[in-house]
Motif scaffolding. Sequence first.
Motif, mmCIF file in Angstrom:
data_model
loop_
_atom_site.group_PDB
_atom_site.id
_atom_site.type_symbol
_atom_site.label_atom_id
_atom_site.label_comp_id
_atom_site.label_asym_id
_atom_site.label_seq_id
_atom_site.Cartn_x
_atom_site.Cartn_y
_atom_site.Cartn_z
ATOM 1 N N PRO A 106 0.795 -1.234 0.000
ATOM 2 C CA PRO A 106 0.000 0.000 0.000
ATOM 3 C C PRO A 106 0.824 1.280 0.000
ATOM 4 C CG PRO A 106 -0.795 -1.564 1.646
ATOM 5 C CD PRO A 106 0.516 -2.078 1.164
ATOM 6 N N ASP A 107 2.113 1.173 0.340
ATOM 7 C CA ASP A 107 2.959 2.359 0.438
ATOM 8 C C ASP A 107 3.734 2.657 -0.835
ATOM 9 O OD1 ASP A 107 4.306 -0.067 0.868
ATOM 10 O OD2 ASP A 107 5.985 0.939 1.850
ATOM 11 N N LEU A 108 3.543 1.869 -1.893
ATOM 12 C CA LEU A 108 4.309 2.055 -3.129
ATOM 13 C C LEU A 108 4.013 3.384 -3.806
ATOM 14 C CD1 LEU A 108 4.208 -1.302 -5.138
ATOM 15 C CD2 LEU A 108 6.256 -0.115 -4.322
ATOM 16 N N ILE A 109 4.991 3.864 -4.536
ATOM 17 C CA ILE A 109 4.771 4.912 -5.537
ATOM 18 C C ILE A 109 4.731 4.198 -6.886
ATOM 19 C CG2 ILE A 109 5.741 6.945 -6.678
ATOM 20 C CD1 ILE A 109 7.146 7.561 -3.978
ATOM 21 N N VAL A 110 3.605 4.255 -7.557
ATOM 22 C CA VAL A 110 3.438 3.614 -8.860
ATOM 23 C C VAL A 110 3.210 4.702 -9.898
ATOM 24 C CG1 VAL A 110 2.045 2.041 -10.257
ATOM 25 C CG2 VAL A 110 2.498 1.502 -7.846
ATOM 26 N N VAL A 111 4.078 4.737 -10.885
ATOM 27 C CA VAL A 111 3.942 5.704 -11.970
ATOM 28 C C VAL A 111 3.835 4.932 -13.279
ATOM 29 C CG1 VAL A 111 4.900 7.729 -13.114
ATOM 30 C CG2 VAL A 111 5.361 7.342 -10.685
ATOM 31 N N GLN A 112 2.759 5.194 -14.011
ATOM 32 C CA GLN A 112 2.512 4.521 -15.281
ATOM 33 C C GLN A 112 2.666 5.508 -16.434
ATOM 34 O OE1 GLN A 112 -1.481 3.052 -13.885
ATOM 35 N NE2 GLN A 112 -0.815 1.207 -14.974
ATOM 36 N N LEU A 113 3.200 5.003 -17.512
ATOM 37 C CA LEU A 113 3.429 5.794 -18.713
ATOM 38 C C LEU A 113 2.933 5.013 -19.921
ATOM 39 C CD1 LEU A 113 4.902 7.973 -20.489
ATOM 40 C CD2 LEU A 113 6.968 6.591 -20.203
ATOM 41 N N CYS A 114 2.177 5.669 -20.785
ATOM 42 C CA CYS A 114 1.750 5.031 -22.043
ATOM 43 C C CYS A 114 1.807 6.068 -23.154
ATOM 44 C CB CYS A 114 0.348 4.433 -21.908
ATOM 45 S SG CYS A 114 -0.970 5.658 -21.815
ATOM 46 N N ALA A 115 1.414 5.653 -24.346
ATOM 47 C CA ALA A 115 1.506 6.551 -25.502
ATOM 48 C C ALA A 115 0.280 7.435 -25.654
ATOM 49 C CB ALA A 115 1.735 5.741 -26.780
ATOM 50 N N TRP A 116 -0.917 6.800 -25.759
ATOM 51 C CA TRP A 116 -2.096 7.496 -26.247
ATOM 52 C C TRP A 116 -3.068 7.923 -25.157
ATOM 53 C CZ3 TRP A 116 -1.470 9.006 -31.055
ATOM 54 C CH2 TRP A 116 -0.683 8.240 -31.921
ATOM 55 N N GLY A 117 -2.735 7.757 -23.911
ATOM 56 C CA GLY A 117 -3.653 8.100 -22.838
ATOM 57 C C GLY A 117 -4.269 6.845 -22.236
ATOM 58 N N TRP A 118 -5.028 7.016 -21.171
ATOM 59 C CA TRP A 118 -5.459 5.882 -20.363
ATOM 60 C C TRP A 118 -6.899 5.468 -20.567
ATOM 61 C CZ3 TRP A 118 -1.881 2.988 -18.283
ATOM 62 C CH2 TRP A 118 -0.591 3.540 -18.218
ATOM 63 N N THR A 119 -7.647 6.209 -21.333
ATOM 64 C CA THR A 119 -9.013 5.839 -21.686
ATOM 65 C C THR A 119 -9.238 6.188 -23.146
ATOM 66 O OG1 THR A 119 -9.875 8.001 -21.001
ATOM 67 C CG2 THR A 119 -9.887 6.226 -19.344
ATOM 68 N N GLY A 120 -10.334 5.702 -23.699
ATOM 69 C CA GLY A 120 -10.655 6.007 -25.076
ATOM 70 C C GLY A 120 -10.272 4.890 -26.025
ATOM 71 N N PRO A 121 -10.710 4.974 -27.272
ATOM 72 C CA PRO A 121 -10.534 3.873 -28.228
ATOM 73 C C PRO A 121 -9.091 3.588 -28.602
ATOM 74 C CG PRO A 121 -11.401 5.843 -29.317
ATOM 75 C CD PRO A 121 -11.469 6.099 -27.852
ATOM 76 N N TRP A 122 -8.188 4.538 -28.387
ATOM 77 C CA TRP A 122 -6.780 4.318 -28.743
ATOM 78 C C TRP A 122 -5.903 3.959 -27.550
ATOM 79 C CZ3 TRP A 122 -3.600 5.990 -33.246
ATOM 80 C CH2 TRP A 122 -4.345 6.022 -34.428
ATOM 81 N N ALA A 123 -6.484 3.866 -26.389
ATOM 82 C CA ALA A 123 -5.673 3.681 -25.182
ATOM 83 C C ALA A 123 -4.802 2.439 -25.248
ATOM 84 C CB ALA A 123 -6.581 3.621 -23.952
ATOM 85 N N ALA A 124 -5.309 1.369 -25.810
ATOM 86 C CA ALA A 124 -4.574 0.102 -25.817
ATOM 87 C C ALA A 124 -3.612 -0.025 -26.992
ATOM 88 C CB ALA A 124 -5.559 -1.067 -25.826
ATOM 89 N N ARG A 125 -3.513 0.996 -27.814
ATOM 90 C CA ARG A 125 -2.636 0.890 -28.986
ATOM 91 C C ARG A 125 -1.183 1.152 -28.627
ATOM 92 N NH1 ARG A 125 -5.457 2.356 -34.663
ATOM 93 N NH2 ARG A 125 -7.551 1.609 -34.156
ATOM 94 N N ARG A 126 -0.319 0.486 -29.356
ATOM 95 C CA ARG A 126 1.113 0.752 -29.219
ATOM 96 C C ARG A 126 1.419 2.144 -29.762
ATOM 97 N NH1 ARG A 126 0.434 -4.512 -30.819
ATOM 98 N NH2 ARG A 126 1.507 -6.099 -29.548
#
Length: 520
Positions: free
Chosen positions: A353-373
């Motif tokens: 529970p004490d972790l710092i988690v930082v996520q990075l992706c290309a197209w954003g985290w929601t929407g139709p392109w979120a899962a694209r490379r």
Amino acid sequence: MTDRPLPAGPARSVNAVGGSTAHATAHATAHATAHVADRPTADAWAALGGPAELLERVRFQGPEDVLPSGLPVRRLARAAVAVCSLAAAELAALRGGGPVPAVRVDQGAVATAFVSERHLTIDGRTPVSFAPHSGFWRTADGWVRTHANYPHHRTRLLAALGLAADAGPEQLAEVIGTLPAEQVQERAYAAGALAVAVAPVSATVHPLVEHLEVGTAGTAGTTGRADRAGSTAGTAGSTSARPLGEAPVDRPAAGVRVLDLTRVIAGPVATRTLALLGADVLRVDSPRLPEAEDAHTDTGFGKRSTRLDLAEPADRAVFEELLATADVVVTGYRPGALDAHGLAPDALFARRPDLIVVQLCAWGWTGPWAARRGFDSLVQAGAGIAAHEAAPDGRPGVLPAQALDHGTGYLVAAAVLRALTDQRTRRPGGRHLRFSLAGTASWLLHGIDREAPEQAPAGPDAPDVPHAPDEPYDPSKWLAETDSGYGRLRHALPPIGYAGAPADWARPPGRWGTDAPVWL
């Protein structure tokens, strides 16, 4: 081509504010800019939750004629490095017991670091940044940008377009020229390849950083604020972080353990920066995924690298042992790509529970392109940057650096440093932050003025640093040579600038994937 929104993420006005928290943030930002006229730095610092009064510590110097572009790339780049430097200085003061050191950011150092991959030489050899099948291609109705640096992406691209695996760039150009851009894009996507139709500048804006409540991934923005830099913020958990103790000013992140699950440029730049500042960074890759070792040579400074197959019980047990005493996890994969391995944020926080988690992706985290490379060059094409920078003949253009990658990298590092400070001074518990290249593209396109009047800080502790706007840019001032497991390297020096900051990394990059999976 028809206009299309930047593919991913919730639409958000660049000037949106809502509620008393947002008003306070906007007021604090406005107050800070009374001391330092660089608005992008103030906006980014506010988006990271930084105390506005520290902005008077920031000063810029060095050549102005760097990173030339029709967009404010220089201002983005120096702001990203400035907030990272300030976050490091803030943590150094906390762990050293003194005042926050003055921040001095040299624009020449920033410009050199933002093209570090171009300055790299290995025993005199200059690596190739883009493979022959990567680039802009004219289509039947416009342009498309491909990314085929990795062999498996090249093979998939050629197969998607009905070409043999050994087809050359000329054959690729011939086929693409007969097809509409979006058809090339969608055929490539269906095959797991990478191609994006060049689009005009979109009015859709994405947040620069999202602060999520721990345990509620996917609810970012439901509570919190939106400011000029496009931040959304919520609350965090309540478990105390591991004590860190004192640290020297040049190693404010000493003792911090970082699991680096990133690839290519943006994430590795972030973790390379944390390693510079003393963190024990261990990059973990799957043995099933190839990596360009030239890219690792550029971004592997200061850290170690190992390979673990999380589908294998023995390797998974080793990973869990590492996670058990990690302070930070940085991931750079598509949304959901790591979930099957128990690495979704909620699963991580359930164990730690004490972790710092930082996520990075290309197209954003929601929407139709979120899962694209995606890669920097592709987001430039899809966000409208390539069209904005087009030549008079209509050929799409590029930024003078992979500024989305590098800029996001320094912002991610700054977010980790700020989270470490915040955990120990304001409220304990985990932190969950999300970034995307699309968010940084939105900031460049919509959140930063092309140019603005600048003046020196007015605070009583403002550093007295001469500003030489006419100083010519000579990148050799910020290059160094060192021996490594790959040979003799010429490399860019780090741009992090505060009083007492480290001038170089403590260790050169080791061979990719060859270090033991243990903490130092």
